[in-house]
Design a protein around this motif. Sequence first.
Motif, PDB file in Angstrom:
ATOM      1  N   ILE A  51       0.823  -1.200   0.000  1.00  0.00           N
ATOM      2  CA  ILE A  51       0.000   0.000   0.000  1.00  0.00           C
ATOM      3  C   ILE A  51       0.862   1.258   0.000  1.00  0.00           C
ATOM      4  CG2 ILE A  51      -0.246   0.156   2.529  1.00  0.00           C
ATOM      5  CD1 ILE A  51      -3.234   0.839   1.973  1.00  0.00           C
ATOM      6  N   ASP A  52       2.037   1.196   0.632  1.00  0.00           N
ATOM      7  CA  ASP A  52       2.948   2.339   0.622  1.00  0.00           C
ATOM      8  C   ASP A  52       3.646   2.476  -0.730  1.00  0.00           C
ATOM      9  OD1 ASP A  52       2.341   2.997   3.254  1.00  0.00           O
ATOM     10  OD2 ASP A  52       3.921   1.723   4.071  1.00  0.00           O
ATOM     11  N   LEU A  53       3.995   1.347  -1.310  1.00  0.00           N
ATOM     12  CA  LEU A  53       4.569   1.381  -2.659  1.00  0.00           C
ATOM     13  C   LEU A  53       3.578   2.008  -3.626  1.00  0.00           C
ATOM     14  CD1 LEU A  53       6.772   0.462  -4.717  1.00  0.00           C
ATOM     15  CD2 LEU A  53       5.407  -1.619  -5.015  1.00  0.00           C
ATOM     16  N   ALA A  54       2.302   1.632  -3.496  1.00  0.00           N
ATOM     17  CA  ALA A  54       1.267   2.192  -4.365  1.00  0.00           C
ATOM     18  C   ALA A  54       1.205   3.707  -4.231  1.00  0.00           C
ATOM     19  CB  ALA A  54      -0.084   1.574  -4.025  1.00  0.00           C
ATOM     20  N   GLY A  55       1.299   4.205  -3.006  1.00  0.00           N
ATOM     21  CA  GLY A  55       1.251   5.643  -2.793  1.00  0.00           C
ATOM     22  C   GLY A  55       2.378   6.370  -3.501  1.00  0.00           C
ATOM     23  N   ARG A  56       3.565   5.824  -3.423  1.00  0.00           N
ATOM     24  CA  ARG A  56       4.706   6.455  -4.096  1.00  0.00           C
ATOM     25  C   ARG A  56       4.588   6.379  -5.604  1.00  0.00           C
ATOM     26  NH1 ARG A  56       6.163   5.650   0.900  1.00  0.00           N
ATOM     27  NH2 ARG A  56       7.999   6.638   1.840  1.00  0.00           N
ATOM     28  N   LEU A  57       4.077   5.255  -6.090  1.00  0.00           N
ATOM     29  CA  LEU A  57       3.889   5.132  -7.540  1.00  0.00           C
ATOM     30  C   LEU A  57       2.841   6.118  -8.043  1.00  0.00           C
ATOM     31  CD1 LEU A  57       3.991   1.259  -8.117  1.00  0.00           C
ATOM     32  CD2 LEU A  57       5.690   2.950  -8.835  1.00  0.00           C
ATOM     33  N   MET A  58       1.767   6.312  -7.266  1.00  0.00           N
ATOM     34  CA  MET A  58       0.729   7.255  -7.696  1.00  0.00           C
ATOM     35  C   MET A  58       1.242   8.682  -7.690  1.00  0.00           C
ATOM     36  SD  MET A  58      -2.873   5.713  -6.211  1.00  0.00           S
ATOM     37  CE  MET A  58      -2.282   5.333  -4.554  1.00  0.00           C
ATOM     38  N   ALA A  59       2.077   9.027  -6.725  1.00  0.00           N
ATOM     39  CA  ALA A  59       2.661  10.366  -6.711  1.00  0.00           C
ATOM     40  C   ALA A  59       3.520  10.574  -7.962  1.00  0.00           C
ATOM     41  CB  ALA A  59       3.499  10.551  -5.449  1.00  0.00           C
ATOM     42  N   HIS A  60       4.264   9.546  -8.334  1.00  0.00           N
ATOM     43  CA  HIS A  60       5.077   9.618  -9.547  1.00  0.00           C
ATOM     44  C   HIS A  60       4.195   9.745 -10.788  1.00  0.00           C
ATOM     45  CE1 HIS A  60       7.829   8.463 -12.762  1.00  0.00           C
ATOM     46  NE2 HIS A  60       6.947   7.528 -13.099  1.00  0.00           N
ATOM     47  N   MET A  61       3.136   8.936 -10.856  1.00  0.00           N
ATOM     48  CA  MET A  61       2.271   8.946 -12.024  1.00  0.00           C
ATOM     49  C   MET A  61       1.522  10.264 -12.167  1.00  0.00           C
ATOM     50  SD  MET A  61       0.836   5.018 -11.816  1.00  0.00           S
ATOM     51  CE  MET A  61      -0.045   5.094 -13.363  1.00  0.00           C
ATOM     52  N   ALA A  62       1.204  10.881 -11.042  1.00  0.00           N
ATOM     53  CA  ALA A  62       0.521  12.173 -11.090  1.00  0.00           C
ATOM     54  C   ALA A  62       1.405  13.232 -11.745  1.00  0.00           C
ATOM     55  CB  ALA A  62       0.142  12.618  -9.676  1.00  0.00           C
ATOM     56  N   GLU A  63       2.709  13.103 -11.569  1.00  0.00           N
ATOM     57  CA  GLU A  63       3.645  14.066 -12.161  1.00  0.00           C
ATOM     58  C   GLU A  63       3.991  13.725 -13.602  1.00  0.00           C
ATOM     59  OE1 GLU A  63       7.087  14.328  -9.732  1.00  0.00           O
ATOM     60  OE2 GLU A  63       6.051  15.297  -8.045  1.00  0.00           O
ATOM     61  N   SER A  64       4.066  12.409 -13.885  1.00  0.00           N
ATOM     62  CA  SER A  64       4.528  11.988 -15.209  1.00  0.00           C
ATOM     63  C   SER A  64       3.392  11.828 -16.220  1.00  0.00           C
ATOM     64  CB  SER A  64       5.288  10.662 -15.093  1.00  0.00           C
ATOM     65  OG  SER A  64       4.435   9.652 -14.578  1.00  0.00           O
ATOM     66  N   PRO A  96     -18.225  -4.486  -5.480  1.00  0.00           N
ATOM     67  CA  PRO A  96     -18.779  -3.448  -6.360  1.00  0.00           C
ATOM     68  C   PRO A  96     -18.880  -2.102  -5.643  1.00  0.00           C
ATOM     69  CG  PRO A  96     -19.992  -5.486  -6.658  1.00  0.00           C
ATOM     70  CD  PRO A  96     -19.052  -5.724  -5.493  1.00  0.00           C
ATOM     71  N   GLY A  97     -18.426  -1.070  -6.314  1.00  0.00           N
ATOM     72  CA  GLY A  97     -18.486   0.286  -5.778  1.00  0.00           C
ATOM     73  C   GLY A  97     -17.242   0.726  -5.040  1.00  0.00           C
ATOM     74  N   VAL A  98     -16.445  -0.224  -4.566  1.00  0.00           N
ATOM     75  CA  VAL A  98     -15.270   0.133  -3.768  1.00  0.00           C
ATOM     76  C   VAL A  98     -14.184   0.776  -4.633  1.00  0.00           C
ATOM     77  CG1 VAL A  98     -13.363  -0.782  -2.372  1.00  0.00           C
ATOM     78  CG2 VAL A  98     -15.699  -1.604  -1.996  1.00  0.00           C
ATOM     79  N   ALA A  99     -13.908   0.193  -5.794  1.00  0.00           N
ATOM     80  CA  ALA A  99     -12.866   0.752  -6.664  1.00  0.00           C
ATOM     81  C   ALA A  99     -13.220   2.165  -7.114  1.00  0.00           C
ATOM     82  CB  ALA A  99     -12.644  -0.150  -7.871  1.00  0.00           C
ATOM     83  N   GLU A 100     -14.505   2.408  -7.376  1.00  0.00           N
ATOM     84  CA  GLU A 100     -14.934   3.753  -7.777  1.00  0.00           C
ATOM     85  C   GLU A 100     -14.714   4.756  -6.640  1.00  0.00           C
ATOM     86  OE1 GLU A 100     -17.523   0.919 -10.188  1.00  0.00           O
ATOM     87  OE2 GLU A 100     -16.537   0.997  -8.241  1.00  0.00           O
ATOM     88  N   ALA A 101     -15.050   4.351  -5.422  1.00  0.00           N
ATOM     89  CA  ALA A 101     -14.838   5.233  -4.268  1.00  0.00           C
ATOM     90  C   ALA A 101     -13.357   5.476  -4.050  1.00  0.00           C
ATOM     91  CB  ALA A 101     -15.471   4.614  -3.016  1.00  0.00           C
ATOM     92  N   ALA A 102     -12.558   4.441  -4.223  1.00  0.00           N
ATOM     93  CA  ALA A 102     -11.112   4.590  -4.092  1.00  0.00           C
ATOM     94  C   ALA A 102     -10.577   5.565  -5.133  1.00  0.00           C
ATOM     95  CB  ALA A 102     -10.435   3.228  -4.241  1.00  0.00           C
ATOM     96  N   ALA A 103     -11.079   5.461  -6.349  1.00  0.00           N
ATOM     97  CA  ALA A 103     -10.629   6.345  -7.422  1.00  0.00           C
ATOM     98  C   ALA A 103     -10.897   7.806  -7.071  1.00  0.00           C
ATOM     99  CB  ALA A 103     -11.315   5.973  -8.732  1.00  0.00           C
ATOM    100  N   ARG A 104     -12.077   8.089  -6.557  1.00  0.00           N
ATOM    101  CA  ARG A 104     -12.402   9.472  -6.187  1.00  0.00           C
ATOM    102  C   ARG A 104     -11.446   9.986  -5.104  1.00  0.00           C
ATOM    103  NH1 ARG A 104     -17.705   7.291  -6.753  1.00  0.00           N
ATOM    104  NH2 ARG A 104     -17.848   6.902  -4.510  1.00  0.00           N
ATOM    105  N   ASN A 105     -11.206   9.175  -4.110  1.00  0.00           N
ATOM    106  CA  ASN A 105     -10.322   9.585  -3.021  1.00  0.00           C
ATOM    107  C   ASN A 105      -8.889   9.781  -3.500  1.00  0.00           C
ATOM    108  OD1 ASN A 105     -12.476   9.419  -1.275  1.00  0.00           O
ATOM    109  ND2 ASN A 105     -11.898   7.434  -0.423  1.00  0.00           N
ATOM    110  N   LEU A 106      -8.433   8.895  -4.354  1.00  0.00           N
ATOM    111  CA  LEU A 106      -7.048   8.949  -4.802  1.00  0.00           C
ATOM    112  C   LEU A 106      -6.799  10.128  -5.737  1.00  0.00           C
ATOM    113  CD1 LEU A 106      -6.416   5.135  -5.357  1.00  0.00           C
ATOM    114  CD2 LEU A 106      -5.516   6.571  -3.505  1.00  0.00           C
TER     115      LEU A 106
END
Length: 244
Positions: free
Chosen positions: A86-99, A110-120
């Motif tokens: 989960i921590d690796l994912a956070g660092r990868l998302m920070a990188h992807m947000a920039e790149s 059902p519904g969990v991935a969509e909620a996660a997407a909004r939060n992320l």
Amino acid sequence: MRTDIMGVGFDDLTLDEAAEKGAALLREEGFHYVVTPNPEIVDRARREEPFRQALNGADLVLPDGIGIVYAARLLGRPLKGRCPGIDLAGRLMAHMAESGERLYLLGAKPGVAEAAARNLEEKYPGLTICGTHDGYFKEDAPVVEAIRASGADAVFVCLGAPKQEYWMIEHGPATGAKLMAGLGGSLDVFAGVARRAPEAWQKLGLEWLYRLLREPRRIGRMARLPLFLVEAAAVRLKGGGDRG
């Protein structure tokens, strides 16, 4: 060279080094996948050769649980530390947000991935989540096509072990994604459905105890941790330690 812990070869990296390696894989051609085994997963892999091969075939094998770190010490092959998925994912998302790379979320109810997407997307400004799908599908082909059509560069596959590892190997290349990471129940945390242990517990390596206190029904699974360490100590006593 990887460090062998009870039959599974781990990459001896800090979390920052692992994130850098993951970002580098996103820039490479072809398909790559990441696994983050804990003691329960390694224990299963010891008994199931195909699963062990699936783990060892990954481009990155990272120690998710503190039990792996303890076992490494007992074997005389200390690792730099934990690399929770989960921590690796956070660092990868920070990188992807920039790149500008695109992320797809696969798994959970059902519904969990969509909620996660909004939060992320709120947490990581600039992050593009190009699609989601729950983990309760019966046919693989439509999911593979959905990922391909989304243009995803990376996919977080949260189907639970060993299903997620087998799924990444079998279907990952056909999706067109460059990187997949098997992340178990991470989407539940990202969505706010499940709570992660407070940071103080994380630093002490006591996330497992926090989860047990919140979910006593996990006692059967958690009982494997001390047994896993006993088995690691036995391997060391038999002369199976100190080899990378």
